[in-house]
Design a protein around this motif. Structure first.
Motif, PDB file in Angstrom:
ATOM      1  N   MET A   1       3.394  33.299 -18.206  1.00  0.00           N
ATOM      2  CA  MET A   1       1.806  34.549 -18.541  1.00  0.00           C
ATOM      3  C   MET A   1       0.894  33.597 -17.335  1.00  0.00           C
ATOM      4  O   MET A   1       0.767  33.078 -16.966  1.00  0.00           O
ATOM      5  N   PRO A   2       0.858  35.201 -16.912  1.00  0.00           N
ATOM      6  CA  PRO A   2      -0.418  35.197 -15.924  1.00  0.00           C
ATOM      7  C   PRO A   2      -1.757  35.136 -16.573  1.00  0.00           C
ATOM      8  O   PRO A   2      -2.068  35.517 -18.241  1.00  0.00           O
ATOM      9  N   PRO A   3      -2.771  35.260 -15.420  1.00  0.00           N
ATOM     10  CA  PRO A   3      -3.787  34.598 -16.348  1.00  0.00           C
ATOM     11  C   PRO A   3      -4.691  36.162 -17.203  1.00  0.00           C
ATOM     12  O   PRO A   3      -4.625  37.134 -16.575  1.00  0.00           O
ATOM     13  N   ALA A   4      -5.424  35.434 -17.358  1.00  0.00           N
ATOM     14  CA  ALA A   4      -6.027  37.131 -18.373  1.00  0.00           C
ATOM     15  C   ALA A   4      -6.756  37.969 -18.069  1.00  0.00           C
ATOM     16  O   ALA A   4      -7.467  38.026 -16.331  1.00  0.00           O
ATOM     17  N   SER A   5      -6.474  39.176 -18.225  1.00  0.00           N
ATOM     18  CA  SER A   5      -6.861  40.134 -17.108  1.00  0.00           C
ATOM     19  C   SER A   5      -8.334  40.882 -17.791  1.00  0.00           C
ATOM     20  O   SER A   5      -8.447  39.875 -18.689  1.00  0.00           O
ATOM     21  N   ALA A   6      -9.016  40.813 -16.243  1.00  0.00           N
ATOM     22  CA  ALA A   6     -10.425  41.176 -16.722  1.00  0.00           C
ATOM     23  C   ALA A   6     -10.607  42.188 -17.465  1.00  0.00           C
ATOM     24  O   ALA A   6     -10.242  43.389 -18.247  1.00  0.00           O
ATOM     25  N   PRO A   7     -11.187  42.361 -18.758  1.00  0.00           N
ATOM     26  CA  PRO A   7     -11.359  42.670 -19.555  1.00  0.00           C
ATOM     27  C   PRO A   7     -12.111  43.158 -20.030  1.00  0.00           C
ATOM     28  O   PRO A   7     -13.488  43.449 -19.150  1.00  0.00           O
ATOM     29  N   LYS A   8     -12.980  44.587 -19.920  1.00  0.00           N
ATOM     30  CA  LYS A   8     -14.052  46.282 -20.336  1.00  0.00           C
ATOM     31  C   LYS A   8     -13.933  46.188 -21.280  1.00  0.00           C
ATOM     32  O   LYS A   8     -14.003  46.047 -22.276  1.00  0.00           O
ATOM     33  N   SER A   9     -16.060  45.992 -21.002  1.00  0.00           N
ATOM     34  CA  SER A   9     -16.197  46.397 -22.240  1.00  0.00           C
ATOM     35  C   SER A   9     -16.972  48.082 -22.132  1.00  0.00           C
ATOM     36  O   SER A   9     -17.623  48.088 -19.897  1.00  0.00           O
ATOM     37  N   CYS A  10     -17.328  49.650 -22.646  1.00  0.00           N
ATOM     38  CA  CYS A  10     -17.215  50.415 -22.099  1.00  0.00           C
ATOM     39  C   CYS A  10     -18.084  51.260 -23.474  1.00  0.00           C
ATOM     40  O   CYS A  10     -18.328  50.785 -24.828  1.00  0.00           O
ATOM     41  N   VAL A  11     -19.143  51.584 -22.948  1.00  0.00           N
ATOM     42  CA  VAL A  11     -20.030  52.517 -23.991  1.00  0.00           C
ATOM     43  C   VAL A  11     -20.077  54.258 -23.706  1.00  0.00           C
ATOM     44  O   VAL A  11     -20.044  54.750 -22.672  1.00  0.00           O
ATOM     45  N   ILE A  12     -19.440  54.795 -24.693  1.00  0.00           N
ATOM     46  CA  ILE A  12     -18.724  56.353 -24.454  1.00  0.00           C
ATOM     47  C   ILE A  12     -20.040  57.248 -25.290  1.00  0.00           C
ATOM     48  O   ILE A  12     -20.313  56.692 -26.119  1.00  0.00           O
ATOM     49  N   LEU A  13     -20.404  57.886 -24.261  1.00  0.00           N
ATOM     50  CA  LEU A  13     -21.566  58.817 -24.518  1.00  0.00           C
ATOM     51  C   LEU A  13     -20.937  60.559 -24.713  1.00  0.00           C
ATOM     52  O   LEU A  13     -20.805  60.983 -23.431  1.00  0.00           O
ATOM     53  N   GLU A  39      -2.295  46.673 -24.679  1.00  0.00           N
ATOM     54  CA  GLU A  39      -2.051  44.879 -24.754  1.00  0.00           C
ATOM     55  C   GLU A  39      -3.629  44.474 -25.349  1.00  0.00           C
ATOM     56  O   GLU A  39      -3.232  43.939 -25.745  1.00  0.00           O
ATOM     57  N   VAL A  40      -4.150  44.362 -23.651  1.00  0.00           N
ATOM     58  CA  VAL A  40      -5.612  44.314 -23.879  1.00  0.00           C
ATOM     59  C   VAL A  40      -6.191  44.862 -24.306  1.00  0.00           C
ATOM     60  O   VAL A  40      -6.347  46.477 -23.770  1.00  0.00           O
ATOM     61  N   LYS A  41      -7.114  45.076 -25.453  1.00  0.00           N
ATOM     62  CA  LYS A  41      -7.576  45.402 -25.990  1.00  0.00           C
ATOM     63  C   LYS A  41      -9.314  45.806 -25.493  1.00  0.00           C
ATOM     64  O   LYS A  41      -9.769  43.837 -25.990  1.00  0.00           O
ATOM     65  N   ASP A  42      -9.778  46.166 -25.425  1.00  0.00           N
ATOM     66  CA  ASP A  42     -11.171  46.242 -24.427  1.00  0.00           C
ATOM     67  C   ASP A  42     -12.279  46.348 -25.347  1.00  0.00           C
ATOM     68  O   ASP A  42     -11.852  47.661 -26.186  1.00  0.00           O
ATOM     69  N   LYS A 104     -22.316  36.950 -20.226  1.00  0.00           N
ATOM     70  CA  LYS A 104     -21.019  36.440 -20.977  1.00  0.00           C
ATOM     71  C   LYS A 104     -20.289  35.704 -19.813  1.00  0.00           C
ATOM     72  O   LYS A 104     -20.030  36.511 -18.158  1.00  0.00           O
ATOM     73  N   PRO A 105     -19.729  34.726 -19.815  1.00  0.00           N
ATOM     74  CA  PRO A 105     -18.693  34.022 -18.694  1.00  0.00           C
ATOM     75  C   PRO A 105     -17.704  34.900 -18.171  1.00  0.00           C
ATOM     76  O   PRO A 105     -17.050  35.617 -19.364  1.00  0.00           O
ATOM     77  N   GLY A 106     -17.302  34.654 -16.883  1.00  0.00           N
ATOM     78  CA  GLY A 106     -15.884  34.759 -16.750  1.00  0.00           C
ATOM     79  C   GLY A 106     -16.143  37.249 -16.651  1.00  0.00           C
ATOM     80  O   GLY A 106     -17.217  36.803 -15.984  1.00  0.00           O
ATOM     81  N   ILE A 107     -14.990  37.160 -15.806  1.00  0.00           N
ATOM     82  CA  ILE A 107     -15.262  38.295 -15.249  1.00  0.00           C
ATOM     83  C   ILE A 107     -15.080  39.597 -16.369  1.00  0.00           C
ATOM     84  O   ILE A 107     -13.762  40.320 -16.613  1.00  0.00           O
ATOM     85  N   ILE A 108     -15.664  40.917 -16.220  1.00  0.00           N
ATOM     86  CA  ILE A 108     -15.674  41.262 -17.222  1.00  0.00           C
ATOM     87  C   ILE A 108     -16.127  43.462 -16.698  1.00  0.00           C
ATOM     88  O   ILE A 108     -17.602  42.870 -15.614  1.00  0.00           O
ATOM     89  N   THR A 109     -16.236  44.125 -16.586  1.00  0.00           N
ATOM     90  CA  THR A 109     -15.633  45.126 -15.993  1.00  0.00           C
ATOM     91  C   THR A 109     -17.096  45.668 -16.973  1.00  0.00           C
ATOM     92  O   THR A 109     -16.102  46.835 -17.826  1.00  0.00           O
ATOM     93  N   LEU A 110     -17.768  46.258 -16.645  1.00  0.00           N
ATOM     94  CA  LEU A 110     -18.892  47.303 -17.123  1.00  0.00           C
ATOM     95  C   LEU A 110     -18.783  48.460 -17.038  1.00  0.00           C
ATOM     96  O   LEU A 110     -18.428  48.525 -15.623  1.00  0.00           O
ATOM     97  N   GLN A 111     -18.917  49.607 -18.459  1.00  0.00           N
ATOM     98  CA  GLN A 111     -18.840  51.200 -17.938  1.00  0.00           C
ATOM     99  C   GLN A 111     -18.959  51.595 -19.230  1.00  0.00           C
ATOM    100  O   GLN A 111     -18.743  51.698 -19.629  1.00  0.00           O
TER     101      GLN A 111
END
Length: 449
Positions: A1-13, A39-42, A104-111
Motif C-alpha cells: 500500500m503506497p502513501p496516502a494521495s494528497a487529498p483535494k479540498s474543492c469549492v465549486i462556484l 477511490e480517493v474521496k476528496d 490542517k496537517p499534511g499536504i492538501i491541494t486547495l481548489q
C-alpha cells in the motif's frame, strides 16, 4: 500500500447566469462523477452564485448539498431563480471556505472552480478588493479554475509549463478580463473552455507533490538517511471496472473431469511443492511477515538495468527537504556524485507497511535542475518478465518512403509537421477509459428524460 494521495479540498462556484447552462451542468457533472467514482474521496462543496436566494454570508450565493445523487443535484440547481451577486465577493467567499482546510496537517491541494462563461462578470474597479483576493490565493496556495470561456490554446499543451505560458499570453475582451487573467497568472491557475475543464481540473494540480513516505533509506543496521520518498507519477487510472465479487456464482470442477462439480466445503487450501500437496490453513496461505523497511541491497552498473524494466505503475523521487543535518546532506550529495561518476545504481527493498509484499526498486542518481536526488523506479519480479525471443533469420531491411514518414509526422502531435490541432496532449488529459465510464454513467442518468 503506497502513501496516502494528497487529498483535494474543492469549492465549486456555479454561475446561474451562464448562457449555455447545459454545458455548464455537463462540466459540473463530469467533475463530480470523476470524484465520486475515484477511490480517493476528496472534499467538495458546491455553491451557486448569481442566485436569487440570499445566503447569510454572501449575497446571491447559495449552498447546494453536494451529497445528493447527481440527477437530484442537477434537478435542484434547475429550480433556483437567477439573481445578482458580486463575483469577486463570491471568490472571497470560496477562499474563506477553504481557509480551515489550509491549516490542517499534511499536504492538501486547495481548489476553487468557477463554472461560468464570465459574461455576467463586471469590473468592480476596486483595487483594494483585487489585492485582497490575490494575496489570499497566494497565501493559501489555492488553484483557481475558470471553466467556461470560449478560449482554446494556439498549440498543443504538453505540460504545466506550456499551460502557464498560454495563460500568460492569453487575450480576452471585457473590463473584468484583466483581473481574471491576473488571478490565473499570479497564482499559476487557468482559464479554459467547458470541454477542457474536467481534464485540466485533474491534471493541472499537485504543485506541492503528494504525501511523502518517511521511512529512511537504510544501509545495513548502522546508517540510515532520513530523506522522504515522494510519488511523482502514477500510471494507474483513478477508477476502473471490476467483476462483481460474488463467490456464490463460482463453480469449481475436477481438473481431470470437468463435468464433475466440487462443493466448496469439500476443499482444503494448500500448495504443491516437489510433487506433494502441503496443506496450509486459509488464514496462513500466502501470509507475509516482516517489518516496514526501505533497505539498500547493493549497487549495480546502470547498463545492467535497461529502461524497459523501469516501466512500473509508480515512480518516486528521494530528495532533500532542507531540514536534514549537514552531515547527512554531505553524505547524500557525495553518494550521488560518486554514483554518477561510476555510473552506478542502487537496488533496494521497499515495504510500505509491516507484513506487506516487498517491492524491489532501483535508485537512479540525478543532479539536474528537475531532480537533485534519486529517481526511484519499481523493478519487476522474475515471473513478470518474458524471455526474449530471437528469430533465426534477421528482419528484412525495408526502405521507408518520404511520403510515409511525412504522413506519420502529420499525425504526431510532438512533430513540427503535425497537421492535427489538438488542445491537450495525452498526459494533460484524464484516462480515456475513465472518461468513457463517466459518459456511460451520464447516459444512464438521462435515460427516459
Amino acid at each position: 500500500m503506497p502513501p496516502a494521495s494528497a487529498p483535494k479540498s474543492c469549492v465549486i462556484l456555479f454561475d446561474l447566469k451562464t448562457e449555455d447552462r447545459q454545458k455548464g451542468l455537463d462540466s459540473l457533472t463530469n467533475i463530480l462523477l470523476y470524484n465520486r467514482l475515484s477511490e480517493v474521496k476528496d472534499e467538495c462543496k458546491l455553491f451557486l452564485f448569481n442566485s436569487h436566494n440570499v445566503d447569510a454570508q454572501c449575497a446571491g450565493v447559495s449552498l447546494i448539498n453536494s451529497n445528493l445523487t447527481i440527477d437530484a443535484l442537477i434537478n435542484t440547481i434547475k429550480t433556483f431563480e437567477v439573481g445578482e451577486s458580486n463575483w469577486m465577493e463570491a471568490i472571497i467567499f470560496g477562499i474563506n471556505e477553504l481557509e480551515e482546510e489550509f491549516n490542517k496537517p499534511g499536504i492538501i491541494t486547495l481548489q476553487i472552480v468557477v463554472i461560468s462563461d464570465l459574461k455576467s462578470f463586471k469590473s468592480e474597479k476596486n483595487k483594494h478588493l483585487e489585492e485582497s483576493i490575490i494575496k489570499s490565493l497566494k497565501q493559501h496556495d489555492i488553484f483557481v479554475y475558470f471553466i467556461g470561456p470560449n478560449v482554446q490554446p494556439s498549440k498543443t499543451i504538453f505540460s504545466e509549463h506550456d499551460l502557464i505560458e498560454w495563460m500568460r499570453n492569453l487575450e480576452g475582451k471585457g473590463e473584468y478580463f484583466d483581473f481574471v487573467k491576473r488571478i490565473v497568472t499570479e497564482t499559476k491557475s487557468c482559464i479554459c473552455s467547458f470541454d477542457l475543464g474536467v481534464h485540466l481540473f485533474n491534471s493541472f494540480k499537485y504543485r506541492k507533490g503528494k504525501q511523502p513516505w518517511t521511512e529512511p533509506l537504510s544501509f545495513g543496521t548502522v546508517l540510515s538517511l532520513p530523506f522522504p520518498t515522494i510519488k511523482i507519477t502514477d500510471r494507474q487510472p483513478p477508477f476502473k471496472l471490476q467483476m462483481d465479487k460474488n463467490d456464490t456464482d463460482v463453480k469449481r470442477v475436477c481438473e481431470e473431469q470437468e463435468d464433475v462439480e466440487i462443493n466448496m466445503h469439500d476443499t482444503v487450501s494448500g500448495l504443491v511443492r516437489h510433487g506433494k500437496f502441503v496443506r496450509i490453513p486459509d488464514e496462513k496461505l500466502f501470509k507475509i511477515e516482516g517489518p516496514r523497511c526501505f533497505s539498500v541491497l547493493g549497487f549495480t552498473d546502470s547498463k545492467k538495468v535497461p529502461e524497459y524494466l523501469l516501466q512500473g505503475e509508480e515512480t518516486y523521487k528521494l530528495v532533500s527537504t532542507g531540514v536534514q543535518d549537514d552531515s547527512y546532506l554531505e553524505f547524500f550529495w557525495t553518494l550521488i556524485s560518486v554514483m554518477i561518476e561510476l555510473d552506478k545504481y542502487i537496488v533496494a527493498k521497499k515495504v510500505y507497511y509491516a507484513n506487506l509484499n516487498p517491492k524491489y526498486v532501483v535508485l537512479i542518481p540525478r543532479l539536474d535542475k528537475d531532480t537533485r536526488g534519486f529517481i526511484v523506479c519499481e523493478l519487476p519480479y522474475a515471473e513478470d518478465i518474458a524471455f526474449d525471443y530471437k528469430e533465426e533469420n534477421s528482419a528484412p531491411k525495408v526502405q521507408v518512403s518520404k511520403e510515409t514518414t511525412n504522413y506519420l509526422d502529420s499525425m504526431n502531435v510532438t512533430s513540427d509537421k503535425c497537421k492535427i490541432q489538438v488542445p491537450l496532449a495525452p498526459r494533460m488529459m484524464i484516462d480515456t477509459n475513465c472518461l468513457n465510464m463517466i459518459n456511460k454513467v451520464k447516459e444512464k442518468l438521462t435515460e427516459g428524460k
